[in-house]
Design an enzyme around this catalytic site. Structure first.
Site, PDB file in Angstrom:
ATOM      1  N   ARG A  55      -1.069  12.457  10.064  1.00  0.00           N
ATOM      2  CA  ARG A  55       0.208  13.145  10.317  1.00  0.00           C
ATOM      3  C   ARG A  55       0.356  14.353   9.414  1.00  0.00           C
ATOM      4  O   ARG A  55      -0.046  14.305   8.263  1.00  0.00           O
ATOM      5  CB  ARG A  55       1.375  12.213  10.015  1.00  0.00           C
ATOM      6  CG  ARG A  55       1.375  11.044  10.926  1.00  0.00           C
ATOM      7  CD  ARG A  55       2.741  10.476  11.125  1.00  0.00           C
ATOM      8  NE  ARG A  55       2.610   9.627  12.272  1.00  0.00           N
ATOM      9  CZ  ARG A  55       3.011   8.359  12.310  1.00  0.00           C
ATOM     10  NH1 ARG A  55       3.627   7.840  11.271  1.00  0.00           N
ATOM     11  NH2 ARG A  55       2.828   7.658  13.396  1.00  0.00           N
ATOM     12  N   ASP A  68       0.797  -1.240   0.000  1.00  0.00           N
ATOM     13  CA  ASP A  68       0.000   0.000   0.000  1.00  0.00           C
ATOM     14  C   ASP A  68       0.825   1.283   0.000  1.00  0.00           C
ATOM     15  O   ASP A  68       0.352   2.333  -0.393  1.00  0.00           O
ATOM     16  CB  ASP A  68      -0.950   0.025   1.211  1.00  0.00           C
ATOM     17  CG  ASP A  68      -0.205  -0.139   2.532  1.00  0.00           C
ATOM     18  OD1 ASP A  68       1.025  -0.287   2.504  1.00  0.00           O
ATOM     19  OD2 ASP A  68      -0.868  -0.128   3.586  1.00  0.00           O
ATOM     20  N   HIS A  69       2.082   1.201   0.449  1.00  0.00           N
ATOM     21  CA  HIS A  69       2.849   2.441   0.632  1.00  0.00           C
ATOM     22  C   HIS A  69       3.598   2.887  -0.617  1.00  0.00           C
ATOM     23  O   HIS A  69       4.075   4.004  -0.670  1.00  0.00           O
ATOM     24  CB  HIS A  69       3.865   2.279   1.758  1.00  0.00           C
ATOM     25  CG  HIS A  69       3.292   2.439   3.126  1.00  0.00           C
ATOM     26  ND1 HIS A  69       2.331   1.608   3.639  1.00  0.00           N
ATOM     27  CD2 HIS A  69       3.550   3.343   4.093  1.00  0.00           C
ATOM     28  CE1 HIS A  69       2.037   1.990   4.861  1.00  0.00           C
ATOM     29  NE2 HIS A  69       2.761   3.051   5.167  1.00  0.00           N
ATOM     30  N   SER A  98       6.650   7.251  13.109  1.00  0.00           N
ATOM     31  CA  SER A  98       6.569   5.942  12.452  1.00  0.00           C
ATOM     32  C   SER A  98       7.234   4.817  13.239  1.00  0.00           C
ATOM     33  O   SER A  98       8.072   5.031  14.095  1.00  0.00           O
ATOM     34  CB  SER A  98       7.249   6.073  11.092  1.00  0.00           C
ATOM     35  OG  SER A  98       7.593   4.824  10.587  1.00  0.00           O
ATOM     36  N   ASP A 139       3.766  -1.052  11.658  1.00  0.00           N
ATOM     37  CA  ASP A 139       3.313   0.269  11.240  1.00  0.00           C
ATOM     38  C   ASP A 139       2.668   0.887  12.461  1.00  0.00           C
ATOM     39  O   ASP A 139       1.906   0.217  13.169  1.00  0.00           O
ATOM     40  CB  ASP A 139       2.292   0.151  10.113  1.00  0.00           C
ATOM     41  CG  ASP A 139       1.974   1.509   9.529  1.00  0.00           C
ATOM     42  OD1 ASP A 139       2.471   1.825   8.445  1.00  0.00           O
ATOM     43  OD2 ASP A 139       1.227   2.269  10.191  1.00  0.00           O
ATOM     44  N   ARG A 143       9.048   2.726  11.542  1.00  0.00           N
ATOM     45  CA  ARG A 143      10.113   2.286  10.624  1.00  0.00           C
ATOM     46  C   ARG A 143      11.434   2.068  11.368  1.00  0.00           C
ATOM     47  O   ARG A 143      11.985   2.979  11.957  1.00  0.00           O
ATOM     48  CB  ARG A 143      10.281   3.287   9.468  1.00  0.00           C
ATOM     49  CG  ARG A 143      10.682   4.675   9.873  1.00  0.00           C
ATOM     50  CD  ARG A 143      10.593   5.660   8.697  1.00  0.00           C
ATOM     51  NE  ARG A 143       9.205   5.995   8.405  1.00  0.00           N
ATOM     52  CZ  ARG A 143       8.765   7.201   8.076  1.00  0.00           C
ATOM     53  NH1 ARG A 143       9.611   8.206   7.930  1.00  0.00           N
ATOM     54  NH2 ARG A 143       7.488   7.424   7.833  1.00  0.00           N
TER      55      ARG A 143
HETATM   56  C1  MIC Z   1       3.666   6.426   8.385  1.00  0.00           C
HETATM   57  O1  MIC Z   1       2.490   6.723   8.426  1.00  0.00           O
HETATM   58  O2  MIC Z   1       4.569   7.189   8.750  1.00  0.00           O
HETATM   59  C2  MIC Z   1       4.036   5.048   7.908  1.00  0.00           C
HETATM   60  C3  MIC Z   1       4.719   5.200   6.629  1.00  0.00           C
HETATM   61  O3  MIC Z   1       2.882   4.292   7.706  1.00  0.00           O
HETATM   62  C4  MIC Z   1       4.914   4.424   8.976  1.00  0.00           C
HETATM   63  C5  MIC Z   1       5.524   3.166   8.589  1.00  0.00           C
HETATM   64  C6  MIC Z   1       6.677   3.321   7.679  1.00  0.00           C
HETATM   65  O4  MIC Z   1       7.493   4.196   7.886  1.00  0.00           O
HETATM   66  O5  MIC Z   1       6.770   2.509   6.778  1.00  0.00           O
HETATM   67  C7  MIC Z   1       4.276   4.227  10.332  1.00  0.00           C
HETATM   68  O6  MIC Z   1       3.416   4.970  10.694  1.00  0.00           O
HETATM   69  O7  MIC Z   1       4.720   3.357  11.100  1.00  0.00           O
HETATM   70 FE1  SF4 Z   2      -0.357   4.655   5.096  1.00  0.00          FE
HETATM   71 FE2  SF4 Z   2       0.879   5.419   7.355  1.00  0.00          FE
HETATM   72 FE3  SF4 Z   2      -0.603   7.132   5.915  1.00  0.00          FE
HETATM   73 FE4  SF4 Z   2      -1.763   5.209   7.226  1.00  0.00          FE
HETATM   74  S1  SF4 Z   2      -0.603   6.893   8.119  1.00  0.00           S
HETATM   75  S2  SF4 Z   2      -2.229   5.825   5.141  1.00  0.00           S
HETATM   76  S3  SF4 Z   2      -0.323   3.537   7.022  1.00  0.00           S
HETATM   77  S4  SF4 Z   2       1.270   6.137   5.299  1.00  0.00           S
END
Ligand code: MIC
Ligand code: SF4
Length: 758
Positions: free
Chosen positions: A449, A95-96, A644, A160, A646
């Site tokens: 975010r 999805d990312h 995140s 995540d 990550r």
């Molecule tokens: C995000 O919303 O920042 C992400 C991308 O979903 C991350 C995960 C990632 O960095 O792959 C998260 O929230 O954990």
């Molecule tokens: Fe995707 Fe993270 Fe955004 Fe949710 S907050 S839609 S998991 S990138």
């Protein structure tokens, strides 16, 4: 078909006995959070009460979820663990990696073309190890989990931070780094410090323009981005029961933005309705048989102050729509106060883009409510001012919304763009025309975010978070300070009109429908499946184990960077254009800390190389120190690593020779990720001592060779003028975690065990 129904039934079968054991151990009525935690102890029935905020506890989660941007690293690590199959039901979701540019179909195809190497890798690893794979276009991990896997009273972890979304169906669902997921998939216990509990009592009922999103926007304003750290937020009260399951999901989802370990709600009719609508009446039947255990005890909710560590009360009758931002999700402003605040702060009021979607607000209900606003505007002859982008949460949501005409409602808006069922702009996968010019501007979105640069890479984009219906209203007016409750708009005939309040459907009247949900089941026996990683790939790289600790004090270290102010995981390891390197540690390390502000010159990605006296980019300087055999440390401020899950944010510094990260305070997941990767995550005993650290200091650990739980460490900072400061630092490593540090990483220990058992 319900996935893993047998597993769910087994969890429910043991519930009564385990709750009874928990009750006896704790000795008082139980919150829902405690019931779920204590029924998932690795040891089985509880034999003791664990101290909240203090005891480390081993848990046995029921399932694991991963998304493509983190699954690559998680699965590269799992491949080193020496197992043939995952020990608990697990899924990976593509999805990312799909960029939003022109529209769903073309973007999806382009996403598949560009990322085929990674998608093939994920598909074959999943096939080999028994992991369900949701293909590109199937949807955003957390919506797909809510629709298919989440169940009341269950416990899951996911790579995540927004895994917490599954609290909308009454789970304890926790975001973790990939190394934690590897523990659980490898059949080991998963460790967490017993969370503290925040109770949020909701009274009244949402009405008018207010939506579930506003509950969490308000909570974020109260608790701030670190107020939930180490806590589970449990919502209860009549107001909670008045919310839909997906609305509850929205609230739990953004619990990540206050640093909460997770959030949850007791099992109720909204969950029954949602489970039934998503084809899981069997889960309802099973849950109903133990319904009393799937919510907090009545005594707890009657006298919450006695059972929670903190209690907040919100009256939904009085709650107003909010806009949170810019640059941080906790800067909460009720719509009526927005204009004055924006003017005082010089936030641009004109809006060119408004975006609906992301895992937090892309449900059928969300789309239907936003669509009603658009319909109303069109019917009243109002032309939209901004472009409206929409990312549906899943193929099932998209297919059903298409069938029921909501996507057509959006299309009546000529400026609307329907993007792929994926994260898209939420994670910077957005080819926004003109963003490279860096102009000061505002956008509004229903995401969770809004850190600087996150959506379009432009540091001057002021992003505001609001409910999907408010996003639609702002898109129509083109103004952030438009208050649909009081303000009017001018239509094509020059008349002043008011928008009607949003109307929506909690669930589709004709049920959900989907043609191809995008699911790929793994092979029964995957032993013959080959997983290929090309040695010349720039997207994927097999991992080399990190070096074990040599048992010596680290001496002669340099300060790579002292980060000033907010330093989220987006600052440490940016997403957007860098997502493509998430499976290649060496390549992605070139983004290490490039977004962090250097406290010594207030610039980003410009730090002094003490060996040459010259300034360079953070990753390059780190590589130079590493090549010269000089260890480094990173210094940071409060809530370092917010955002995140990550683990790249921990693996990159590890890879580039950083030995310790010393900060005023950490966000939970990041601190654990550092520990797992064999790094030292340390906090100042006296946070003011951050100021004592100078750019050209040499750092010596004095007693790391006596590293032990609950004993602060001593660091000597030798300044260039010959003076020294002795700084005392805390750590939260327990015996086992010190073992990870000694071994070089947690994974090194798992691999060693697998070799010993082979
Ligand atoms: C995000 O919303 O920042 C992400 C991308 O979903 C991350 C995960 C990632 O960095 O792959 C998260 O929230 O954990
Ligand atoms: Fe995707 Fe993270 Fe955004 Fe949710 S907050 S839609 S998991 S990138």
């Amino acid at each position: 078909m319900t996935f893993d129904l047998d597993m769910i039934k087994k969890v429910y079968e043991r519930y009564p006995v385990r709750v009874a054991a928990a009750r006896a151990a704790v000795g008082k009525p139980l919150t829902l959070s405690e019931k779920i935690l204590y029924t998932h102890l690795w040891e089985g029935n509880a034999s003791q009460a664990y101290e909240r905020g203090n005891s480390y506890v081993d848990f046995a989660p029921d399932r694991v979820a991963m998304q493509d941007a983190t699954a690559q690293m998680a699965l590269l690590q799992f491949m080193q663990a020496g197992k043939s199959k995952v020990a608990v039901p697990s899924t990976a979701h593509a999805d990312h990696l799909i960029q939003a540019r022109v529209g769903a179909e073309a973007d999806l195809q382009e996403g598949i073309n560009k990322n085929s190497e990674v998608f093939n890798f994920l598909s074959s690893v999943c096939d080999k190890y028994g992991i369900g794979f949701w293909k590109p276009g199937a949807g955003i991990i957390h919506q797909v989990v809510l629709e298919n896997y989440a169940f009341p009273g269950g416990m899951m972890i996911g790579t995540d931070s927004h895994t917490v979304n599954a609290g909308g169906l009454g789970m304890v669902a926790i975001g973790v780094g990939g190394a934690d997921a590897v523990d659980v998939m490898a059949g080991m216990a998963w460790e967490l410090k017993m969370p503290k509990l925040i109770g949020v009592k909701l009274t009244g009922k949402l009405n008018g323009w207010t939506s579930a999103k506003d509950v969490i926007l308000k909570v974020a304003g109260i608790l701030t981005v670190k107020g939930g750290t180490g806590c589970i937020v449990e919502y209860f009260g009549e107001g909670a029961q008045n919310l839909s399951a997906t609305g509850k999901g929205t609230i739990c989802n953004m619990g990540a933005e206050i640093g909460a370990t997770t959030s949850t709600f007791g099992y109720d009719d909204s969950m029954r309705r949602y489970l039934a609508a998503t084809g899981r009446q069997d889960v309802v039947d099973a849950a109903d048989a133990i319904a009393e255990h799937l919510t907090g005890d009545a005594e707890v909710y009657a006298n919450p102050e006695q059972y929670f560590d903190q209690v907040i009360e919100i009256n939904l009758d009085e709650l107003a729509p909010h806009l949170n931002g810019p640059f941080t999700p906790d800067l909460a402003t009720p719509v009526s106060e927005f204009r004055a605040k924006a003017e005082a702060n010089g936030w641009p009021l004109d809006v060119e883009w408004a975006l609906i979607g992301s895992c937090t607000n892309s449900s059928y209900e969300d789309l239907s409510r936003a669509a009603s606003i658009v319909e109303d505007a069109v019917a009243k002859g109002v032309k939209p001012k901004a472009i409206l982008g929409i990312n549906p949460g899943s193929e099932q949501v998209k297919f059903t919304a298409e069938r029921d005409g909501f996507l057509d409602s959006f299309r009546k808006f000529q400026s609307a763009r329907i993007f792929t069922n994926a994260c898209g702009p939420c994670i910077g996968q957005w080819d926004r025309e003109g963003s490279e010019k860096g102009e000061k501007n505002s956008i509004i979105h229903s995401f969770n975010r809004n850190f600087a640069k996150r959506a379009d890479g432009n540091p001057n984009t002021h992003a505001f978070v609001a409910s999907p219906e408010m996003v639609a209203a702002v898109a129509i007016s083109g103004r952030l300070d438009f208050n649909p409750i009081t303000d009017t708009l001018t239509n094509q005939n020059g008349e002043q009109i008011k928008l009607d309040e949003p109307k929506g459907l909690e669930l589709p009247e004709r049920g959900f429908a989907v043609d191809d949900n995008g699911y790929q089941a793994p092979s029964e026996d995957g032993s013959s499946v080959q997983v290929a990683v090309s040695p010349t790939s720039d997207r994927l790289q097999l991992l080399e184990p990190f070096e074990p600790w040599d048992g010596q004090n680290i001496t002669g270290a340099k300060v790579l960077i002292k980060a000033f102010g907010k330093c989220t995981t987006d600052h440490i390891s940016m997403a957007g254009p860098w997502l493509k390197y998430r499976g290649h540690l060496d390549n992605i390390s070139n983004n290490m800390l490039i977004g962090a502000v250097n406290a010594y010159n207030m610039e980003t990605n410009k730090v002094k190389n003490e060996l040459t006296g010259e300034y360079g980019e953070v990753p390059a300087v780190a590589r130079a120190y590493k090549a010269a055999g000089v260890p480094t440390i990173v210094v940071g401020d409060q809530n370092y690593g917010e955002g995140s899950s990550r683990e790249h944010a921990a693996m990159e510094p590890r890879h580039l020779g950083v030995r310790a990260v010393l900060v005023k305070s950490f966000a939970r997941i990041h601190e654990t990720n550092l520990k797992k990767q064999g790094m030292l995550g340390l906090t100042f005993v006296n946070p003011e001592e951050y100021d004592k650290i100078r750019e050209d200091d040499t750092v010596n650990f004095l007693d790391l060779d006596q590293f032990a739980p609950s004993h602060p460490l001593q660091l000597e900072f030798v300044h260039s003028d010959g003076t020294k400061d002795l700084i005392l630092v805390n750590h939260t490593y327990n015996e086992q975690q010190i073992g990870w540090f000694k071994a070089g990483s947690a994974l090194n220990l798992i691999a060693e065990e697998a070799r010993n058992n082979a």
